[in-house]
Write a protein that holds these residues in place. Structure first.
Motif, mmCIF file in Angstrom:
data_model
loop_
_atom_site.group_PDB
_atom_site.id
_atom_site.type_symbol
_atom_site.label_atom_id
_atom_site.label_comp_id
_atom_site.label_asym_id
_atom_site.label_seq_id
_atom_site.Cartn_x
_atom_site.Cartn_y
_atom_site.Cartn_z
ATOM 1 N N MET A 1 0.852 -1.189 0.000
ATOM 2 C CA MET A 1 0.000 0.000 0.000
ATOM 3 C C MET A 1 0.887 1.239 0.000
ATOM 4 O O MET A 1 1.977 1.242 0.563
ATOM 5 C CB MET A 1 -0.915 -0.001 1.230
ATOM 6 C CG MET A 1 -1.735 -1.270 1.385
ATOM 7 S SD MET A 1 -2.803 -1.596 0.016
ATOM 8 C CE MET A 1 -4.072 -0.438 0.350
ATOM 9 N N GLU A 2 0.398 2.304 -0.591
ATOM 10 C CA GLU A 2 1.188 3.513 -0.770
ATOM 11 C C GLU A 2 1.631 4.128 0.564
ATOM 12 O O GLU A 2 2.797 4.465 0.749
ATOM 13 C CB GLU A 2 0.369 4.524 -1.565
ATOM 14 C CG GLU A 2 1.191 5.643 -2.154
ATOM 15 C CD GLU A 2 0.353 6.490 -3.088
ATOM 16 O OE1 GLU A 2 0.274 7.709 -2.843
ATOM 17 O OE2 GLU A 2 -0.217 5.933 -4.033
ATOM 18 N N LYS A 3 0.712 4.275 1.501
ATOM 19 C CA LYS A 3 1.037 4.920 2.777
ATOM 20 C C LYS A 3 1.378 3.943 3.885
ATOM 21 O O LYS A 3 2.036 4.293 4.850
ATOM 22 C CB LYS A 3 -0.125 5.802 3.221
ATOM 23 C CG LYS A 3 -0.366 6.968 2.301
ATOM 24 C CD LYS A 3 -1.450 7.855 2.810
ATOM 25 C CE LYS A 3 -1.669 9.024 1.877
ATOM 26 N NZ LYS A 3 -2.697 9.931 2.346
ATOM 27 N N GLY B 1 2.591 0.521 3.334
ATOM 28 C CA GLY B 1 3.680 -0.391 3.007
ATOM 29 C C GLY B 1 3.137 -1.789 2.771
ATOM 30 O O GLY B 1 1.950 -1.966 2.505
#
Length: 174
Positions: free
Chosen positions: A124-126, A128
């Motif tokens: 996930m982008e924010k 990890g």
């Protein structure tokens, strides 16, 4: 006698033809929704097929092997309600042996021999990667999630989990 034979056949064929047409139309037409036959037919068509075989956990030999070699027990592979994620969880018994499973440098993969796919841990982008990568503690349960986009792996399938040099074969998806 032969003079009447063709007309009898023609009358019989003319009388039976509408019956065959009505029977064919009735077979193709859906049943009324209030009938019990319609309810059982729709339930049989929409319900998922269940395996006639009992689900079995890994054997006591396998449990002893994972505890003595990798320091973990209670291995579980579960599908989420949506089926888009597969969760692999385990409980740490020996901290020293279980270090490799929580190491974020060890790549994790879930193999499905039936579906011929390899599932990876999504990043996930924010947040990890969707896995726990902290120092293990004895008695605690740890997990990681594999992306199952397309629902290739289904409950009841046997899968293999690979994390670095760790390899667990034949785990059943619950």
């Amino acid at each position: 006698m032969s003079r009447f034979a063709p007309s009898v056949r023609a009358v019989f064929a003319g009388a039976m033809a509408p019956l065959f047409l009505v029977a064919g139309a009735a077979a193709a037409a859906p049943l009324p929704s209030g009938t019990a036959a319609a309810a059982s037919a729709s339930a049989a068509a929409s319900g998922p097929k269940k395996s006639p075989f009992r689900q079995q956990r890994e054997s006591s030999k396998a449990q002893n092997f994972y505890a003595s070699r990798w320091g973990i027990d209670d291995l579980r592979v579960r599908s989420t309600n949506s089926g888009n994620l597969i969760r692999f969880s385990y409980r740490v018994v020996n901290v020293d042996l279980a270090q490799g499973l929580n190491d974020k440098h060890n790549t994790a993969a879930l193999l499905s021999p039936r579906a011929h796919v390899v599932l990876q841990v999504p990043v996930m982008e924010k947040v990890g990667p969707l896995r726990q990568a902290m120092a293990p503690e004895a008695g605690k349960e740890y997990w990681m999630v594999f992306s199952n986009k397309g629902n290739f792996v289904k409950p009841g399938d046997r899968v293999d989990v690979l994390i670095g040099s760790f390899h667990a074969d034949g785990l059943m998806v619950e």
